[in-house]
Design a protein around this motif. Structure first.
Motif, PDB file in Angstrom:
ATOM      1  N   CYS A   1      -5.618   3.755   3.520  1.00 38.18           N
ATOM      2  CA  CYS A   1      -6.489   2.579   3.466  1.00 38.18           C
ATOM      3  C   CYS A   1      -7.400   2.625   2.251  1.00 38.18           C
ATOM      4  CB  CYS A   1      -7.340   2.488   4.727  1.00 38.18           C
ATOM      5  SG  CYS A   1      -6.384   2.172   6.188  1.00 38.18           S
ATOM      6  N   SER A   2      -7.997   3.800   1.976  1.00 40.08           N
ATOM      7  CA  SER A   2      -8.941   3.842   0.862  1.00 40.08           C
ATOM      8  C   SER A   2      -8.191   3.711  -0.463  1.00 40.08           C
ATOM      9  CB  SER A   2      -9.787   5.116   0.899  1.00 40.08           C
ATOM     10  OG  SER A   2      -9.005   6.232   0.592  1.00 40.08           O
ATOM     11  N   ASN A   3      -7.006   4.308  -0.567  1.00 46.33           N
ATOM     12  CA  ASN A   3      -6.199   4.132  -1.773  1.00 46.33           C
ATOM     13  C   ASN A   3      -5.902   2.654  -2.015  1.00 46.33           C
ATOM     14  OD1 ASN A   3      -5.867   6.546  -3.018  1.00 46.33           O
ATOM     15  ND2 ASN A   3      -3.702   6.781  -2.547  1.00 46.33           N
ATOM     16  N   PHE A   4      -5.520   1.945  -0.955  1.00 51.60           N
ATOM     17  CA  PHE A   4      -5.187   0.532  -1.055  1.00 51.60           C
ATOM     18  C   PHE A   4      -6.385  -0.293  -1.535  1.00 51.60           C
ATOM     19  CE2 PHE A   4      -4.817  -3.640   1.228  1.00 51.60           C
ATOM     20  CZ  PHE A   4      -3.794  -4.149   0.453  1.00 51.60           C
ATOM     21  N   ILE A   5      -7.533  -0.116  -0.873  1.00 45.50           N
ATOM     22  CA  ILE A   5      -8.722  -0.904  -1.232  1.00 45.50           C
ATOM     23  C   ILE A   5      -9.180  -0.558  -2.651  1.00 45.50           C
ATOM     24  CG2 ILE A   5     -11.133  -1.387  -0.646  1.00 45.50           C
ATOM     25  CD1 ILE A   5      -9.361  -2.519   1.433  1.00 45.50           C
ATOM     26  N   VAL A   6      -9.225   0.726  -2.962  1.00 53.72           N
ATOM     27  CA  VAL A   6      -9.686   1.136  -4.294  1.00 53.72           C
ATOM     28  C   VAL A   6      -8.783   0.543  -5.371  1.00 53.72           C
ATOM     29  CG1 VAL A   6      -9.850   3.112  -5.862  1.00 53.72           C
ATOM     30  CG2 VAL A   6     -10.917   3.216  -3.619  1.00 53.72           C
TER      31      VAL A   6
ATOM     32  N   LYS B   1      -6.048   3.828 -11.115  1.00 49.84           N
ATOM     33  CA  LYS B   1      -5.257   3.539 -12.314  1.00 49.84           C
ATOM     34  C   LYS B   1      -3.951   2.831 -11.998  1.00 49.84           C
ATOM     35  CE  LYS B   1      -7.013   7.678 -14.578  1.00 49.84           C
ATOM     36  NZ  LYS B   1      -7.156   8.798 -13.661  1.00 49.84           N
ATOM     37  N   ASN B   2      -3.589   2.681 -10.705  1.00 46.93           N
ATOM     38  CA  ASN B   2      -2.292   2.116 -10.352  1.00 46.93           C
ATOM     39  C   ASN B   2      -2.437   0.952  -9.363  1.00 46.93           C
ATOM     40  OD1 ASN B   2      -0.164   4.002 -11.602  1.00 46.93           O
ATOM     41  ND2 ASN B   2      -1.657   5.392 -10.693  1.00 46.93           N
ATOM     42  N   GLY B   3      -1.344   0.202  -9.242  1.00 43.16           N
ATOM     43  CA  GLY B   3      -1.349  -0.963  -8.362  1.00 43.16           C
ATOM     44  C   GLY B   3      -1.317  -0.584  -6.899  1.00 43.16           C
ATOM     45  N   PRO B   4      -1.539  -1.593  -6.024  1.00 48.10           N
ATOM     46  CA  PRO B   4      -1.639  -1.339  -4.599  1.00 48.10           C
ATOM     47  C   PRO B   4      -0.384  -0.696  -3.988  1.00 48.10           C
ATOM     48  CG  PRO B   4      -2.186  -3.624  -5.083  1.00 48.10           C
ATOM     49  CD  PRO B   4      -1.776  -2.996  -6.360  1.00 48.10           C
TER      50      PRO B   4
END
Lengths: 194, 197, 193
Positions: free
Chosen positions: B50-55, B120-123
């Protein structure tokens, strides 16, 4: 300057979004959380003190009402866990506490509608391990079943029928006091519940 | 190709607590049984994905000076969600994991992935990265938990494996057992890697 | 007074924050290769842990509890600690440059040191503690962390020059050493209840 504004705005937006989501999750999980807490903290004691053969879940059917006030004058909430058979209440479980040798001893009592104890279980205490802590043992708590609020409900050294733990009179007496206090409230609770 | 690569790197090449020695506290603390390791791993995976996605969604609007603070708020929010949900539906596990649930927030793996990858990368890639790392973490914790449970209580997932004649090493459930077990696993992984190459 | 001593002995030896409570393991194993960095890290942790516990205590008792927002504790505490670390860093840089040079590079690492957040949560959630006891507990936990870190560093510095099998070098032997250290600390169990 524009950077600073952007920083403040972005952080504020993130924080408020997070606050909004969390307050929603908090509301949504409030009831199951309270239920789980009661189930795992008080559940085992409730099951131990109620007579066998009831058909409902006493925690789901719990009855909460205000009774009396504490030292500061705030109303105290009392939670009663009823045991039902065929849709009718047959016994009640509720907790009480009294000071032992070191700190309060919290007990759960089960009582039928005539005011006779069906069981007593110790929930929390901070008595001396191996000595006062032995009030937890079934040999001690089982003695309460069947007694009513009378002279019998006392330590044997005071003319009652409860044999205290030797060397831990204050702890044993703390339990007796907690149970007596609970039974003193029984007439009022019965009126409120039925 | 790209998604699959980001996903699988977390499973062996960069598997978190064994390869990158990060997130050690939960790794050592809760792995007294396979079940606890699995629970902790899944909770961490949820927060990580979840945090990777939101960030990664917010990566272009978060000013770089306050990015760490912003990441921490995002991560902490998901940790609170996990905390509340576990309390409501998995109370016994919540009790066992105890203080280590709020401490997911300081698990370096999560902040590390937010900073090193999601920013640095997309969702899509970020979710794949989070899932891979999270699953690697979960498998590692479950494995370590199973090993310690086997040696310390003679069971795996509470099923008796070693039979009644086995005398459990109680020390395996205590801190020394945790450190030594993890050390031996790391040494074994070093050995396997050098054999391969 | 004696209860404070008991609290300190308990937090430093019996329930050592790293070796018995499993907190702060990342820096414990990460910076334990050189003695000067280890002592620097230890000092920084003692300082920040004590200060963070004092502040989070007030956040919990006078902000979260009266407003019924206990569920936000995790998020509030980590923000307090992150801000605190930043402020301490800025303050030291300006006012005590010597100390800043000694502690400087360790401060940012402390935000994600779970010994700090863990101690604050343990101290604040313990209902038997008053403010002073919480503070003493936090300080002693920091001391316990430093003690464990310095001990491990001393051993690992020697391991570095010992003929250790190739696959065990570095982290594996470090972990095994930490395990033996934890085993030694188990001997304190029962000293203080």
């Amino acid at each position: 300057m524009r950077d600073l504004v952007k920083m403040v705005v972005v952080l504020t937006v993130i924080c408020s979004a997070s606050g909004l989501v969390l307050s929603y999750v908090n509301e949504a999980t409030k009831e199951p959380r309270e239920y789980q807490l009661l189930k795992y903290v008080k559940g085992p004691s409730i099951k131990a003190v109620l007579p066998e053969g009831y058909e409902n879940d006493p925690i789901t059917d719990k009855i909460v009402f205000k009774m009396g006030t504490d030292e500061k004058g705030h109303p105290v909430e009392k939670t009663i866990f009823p045991a039902k058979k065929g849709g009718k209440i047959v016994a009640l479980a509720y907790d009480s506490a009294a000071p032992g040798y070191h700190g309060n001893i919290a007990v759960m009592i089960g009582v039928d509608l005539e005011g006779k104890l069906t069981g007593v279980s110790i929930m929390t205490h901070t008595e001396t391990p191996g000595l006062g802590a032995r009030v937890e043992e079934p040999q001690f708590t089982q003695q309460f079943a069947g007694l009513t609020l009378s002279e019998e409900l006392n330590l044997s050294t005071r003319g009652g029928r409860i044999d205290g733990i030797s060397g831990a009179t204050l702890s044993s007496n703390g339990v007796v006091n907690a149970v007596r206090q609970a039974l003193e409230q029984f007439p009022k609770i019965k009126e409120e519940v039925l | 190709m790209g998604v699959a690569k980001e996903f699988t790197k977390g499973l062996w090449k960069e598997v978190p607590p064994f390869r990158l020695v990060l997130g050690l506290c939960p790794t050592l603390a809760v792995t007294t049984a396979a079940e606890n390791g699995l629970g902790m791993g899944l909770a961490t995976t949820f927060v990580l994905v979840c945090s990777n996605f939101i960030v990664s969604l917010l990566r272009s609007i978060i000013p770089s000076k306050v990015r760490i603070a912003a990441y921490i708020v995002v991560i902490a929010s998901f940790v609170v969600i996990v905390e509340l949900t576990m309390q409501a539906y998995f109370y016994p596990l919540y009790k066992v994991l105890g203080i280590f649930i709020p401490l997911i927030v300081v698990n370096c793996i999560i902040l590390g992935r937010a900073e090193a990858f999601a920013s640095k990368n997309g969702p899509v890639l970020s979710i794949a990265d989070g899932l891979g790392m999270g699953l690697g973490f979960t498998l590692s914790l479950t494995f370590l938990g199973a090993l310690r449970e086997l040696l310390g209580s003679g069971t795996i997932f509470k099923h008796a494996v070693l039979g009644p004649s086995f005398e459990p090493f109680a020390i395996m459930l205590k801190p020394p057992g945790a450190f030594i077990c993890l050390g031996l696993i790391l040494a074994t992984m070093n050995l396997i890697s050098t054999r391969k190459s | 007074m004696s209860e404070y001593w008991l609290l300190i002995v308990s937090a430093v030896f019996v329930n050592n924050i790293v070796l018995a409570r499993y907190l702060g393991n990342c820096p414990f194993l990460g910076v334990s290769t050189r003695m000067d960095t280890a002592t620097g890290m230890g000092m920084a942790v003692i300082f920040v842990t004590t200060l963070a516990t004092a502040i989070t205590w007030f956040v919990r008792k006078s902000l979260l509890e009266p407003m019924g927002l206990e569920y936000l504790q995790t998020i509030a505490f980590i923000l307090v600690i992150a801000t605190l670390v930043q402020l301490v860093e800025m303050f030291l840089q300006k006012s005590i440059p010597a100390l800043y040079r000694a502690l400087g590079i360790f401060l940012p690492l402390i935000t994600t040191n779970c010994a700090v957040l863990g101690t604050a949560v343990l101290a604040v959630e313990n209902e038997d503690f008053n403010f002073m006891e919480g503070l003493v507990f936090a300080f002693a936990s920091g001391v316990g962390f430093s003690l464990a870190l310095v001990l491990l560093t001393g051993i690992r510095e020697r391991c570095a020059v010992a003929p250790i099998p190739k696959h065990l070098q570095g982290m594996p032997v470090g972990l095994a050493t930490a395990g033996l250290l934890a085993l030694a600390f188990l001997g304190f169990i029962g000293m203080v209840h």
